[in-house]
Write a protein that holds these residues in place. Sequence first.
Motif, mmCIF file in Angstrom:
data_model
loop_
_atom_site.group_PDB
_atom_site.id
_atom_site.type_symbol
_atom_site.label_atom_id
_atom_site.label_comp_id
_atom_site.label_asym_id
_atom_site.label_seq_id
_atom_site.Cartn_x
_atom_site.Cartn_y
_atom_site.Cartn_z
ATOM 1 N N PRO A 1 0.834 -1.214 0.000
ATOM 2 C CA PRO A 1 0.000 0.000 0.000
ATOM 3 C C PRO A 1 0.864 1.258 0.000
ATOM 4 C CG PRO A 1 -0.765 -1.575 1.658
ATOM 5 C CD PRO A 1 0.549 -2.077 1.168
ATOM 6 N N VAL A 2 0.324 2.330 -0.579
ATOM 7 C CA VAL A 2 1.013 3.618 -0.541
ATOM 8 C C VAL A 2 0.554 4.395 0.682
ATOM 9 C CG1 VAL A 2 1.152 3.655 -3.062
ATOM 10 C CG2 VAL A 2 -0.724 4.871 -1.907
ATOM 11 N N GLY A 3 1.289 5.461 1.024
ATOM 12 C CA GLY A 3 0.891 6.308 2.131
ATOM 13 C C GLY A 3 -0.311 7.172 1.777
ATOM 14 N N ALA A 4 -0.924 7.732 2.805
ATOM 15 C CA ALA A 4 -2.116 8.557 2.603
ATOM 16 C C ALA A 4 -1.840 9.751 1.695
ATOM 17 C CB ALA A 4 -2.652 9.038 3.951
ATOM 18 N N ASP A 5 -0.598 10.254 1.720
ATOM 19 C CA ASP A 5 -0.272 11.428 0.902
ATOM 20 C C ASP A 5 -0.191 11.111 -0.582
ATOM 21 O OD1 ASP A 5 2.027 9.893 1.144
ATOM 22 O OD2 ASP A 5 3.373 11.624 1.286
ATOM 23 N N ALA A 6 -0.182 9.814 -0.922
ATOM 24 C CA ALA A 6 -0.110 9.406 -2.323
ATOM 25 C C ALA A 6 -1.458 8.951 -2.875
ATOM 26 C CB ALA A 6 0.919 8.292 -2.484
ATOM 27 N N LEU A 7 -2.504 9.006 -2.064
ATOM 28 C CA LEU A 7 -3.834 8.602 -2.520
ATOM 29 C C LEU A 7 -4.517 9.749 -3.251
ATOM 30 C CD1 LEU A 7 -5.137 6.701 0.640
ATOM 31 C CD2 LEU A 7 -4.317 5.703 -1.508
ATOM 32 N N PRO A 8 -5.384 9.425 -4.228
ATOM 33 C CA PRO A 8 -6.145 10.487 -4.895
ATOM 34 C C PRO A 8 -6.975 11.271 -3.891
ATOM 35 C CG PRO A 8 -6.395 8.384 -6.041
ATOM 36 C CD PRO A 8 -5.693 8.091 -4.753
ATOM 37 N N THR A 9 -7.097 12.565 -4.126
ATOM 38 C CA THR A 9 -7.862 13.407 -3.209
ATOM 39 C C THR A 9 -9.302 13.610 -3.684
ATOM 40 O OG1 THR A 9 -6.765 15.258 -4.337
ATOM 41 C CG2 THR A 9 -5.939 14.669 -2.178
ATOM 42 N N GLU A 10 -9.584 13.221 -4.911
ATOM 43 C CA GLU A 10 -10.944 13.327 -5.439
ATOM 44 C C GLU A 10 -11.171 12.145 -6.373
ATOM 45 O OE1 GLU A 10 -13.381 16.366 -8.381
ATOM 46 O OE2 GLU A 10 -11.976 17.232 -6.923
ATOM 47 N N THR A 11 -12.286 11.435 -6.199
ATOM 48 C CA THR A 11 -12.544 10.281 -7.054
ATOM 49 C C THR A 11 -13.942 10.358 -7.664
ATOM 50 O OG1 THR A 11 -13.405 8.880 -5.251
ATOM 51 C CG2 THR A 11 -11.027 8.800 -5.672
ATOM 52 N N TYR A 12 -14.136 9.560 -8.697
ATOM 53 C CA TYR A 12 -15.455 9.390 -9.301
ATOM 54 C C TYR A 12 -15.659 7.896 -9.514
ATOM 55 C CZ TYR A 12 -13.566 8.408 -13.983
ATOM 56 O OH TYR A 12 -12.935 7.831 -15.060
ATOM 57 N N PHE A 13 -16.899 7.486 -9.757
ATOM 58 C CA PHE A 13 -17.191 6.052 -9.759
ATOM 59 C C PHE A 13 -17.441 5.472 -11.144
ATOM 60 C CE2 PHE A 13 -17.833 7.358 -5.433
ATOM 61 C CZ PHE A 13 -17.324 6.304 -4.703
#
Length: 304
Positions: free
Chosen positions: A138-150
Amino acid sequence: MYKTTLAAFAATTVLFAGSAMAQQPVDWDKIQIKTTDLGNKTYMLEGQGGNITVAVGTDGIIMVDTQFAPLSDKIKAAIKAISPLPIKYIVNTHFHGDHTGGDANFQKDGAIVIAQDNIRLRLAGGTTNGTTGNKTPPVGADALPTETYFGGSKTIEVGGRKAIITHVYNAHTDGDSAVYFPDANVLCTGDVMNNRHRYQQVDFANGGDIRGMIRGTNAWLKLANDNTKIVVGHGGLAKKSDIAAYNEMVKTARERVEKLFNEGKSEAEVIAAKPLADLDKTWADNQQAADAFVKQVYNSFLRS
């Protein structure tokens, strides 16, 4: 140790980009970023990993993908040479590290990373490569997308530049997005296809499916015209005829492998039958890559 880990990660991730199986450690210092002007303040950046697209508006920039983290400073410098404006949005075409590895570095500068929600899930949970068994943590929280769509499409705008983001469901992965800039007639495909005239990995362990690759390229053949500039995941700038050639290959692969699957043949039996032998001559780097692609196509049909 940090450099060694990154090199190993890069070698693993490059496998996702295509079907070449033998990898070499990456010397990041030697990688250069090449910029190609696509017209209407839109650019393609090539380095190591997935191609990047940059669209410059009147007050900011939209960027597609970020390549590997060790290249972020070089990529930022290449973008600064294009425009001093800030990067407001980054769109991820899928979760593989050669397309998302620099996300954290750009988010630190204030960019908002947008992705289909399955990308967030894959990055947060860690993944396994179905072909090799290699695991990515897993990546760290700082590397996760900040906005997603489905699903469906999402439109973003920056300084008069519009990007239409469309989910290509269950294709290269289960989180693929294509990005189209209508004012520049530029289409970004991510790794649903390449322009290397090589088989593209169907990441079946992470939702990939050869039928999605067909759906995606069918849609792009309707969208594109002879003037469309196509930034693929890997390889040089493509055109509509390149989509057509790739589309024909994936349709043929699906038809032949699915027929054997429906006859009850096992994965090993299908690989041994070499159903794509004529295609392998031009689409495979070697027999190992050819067999891996057949395995990936076969496993598409194990999805419910």
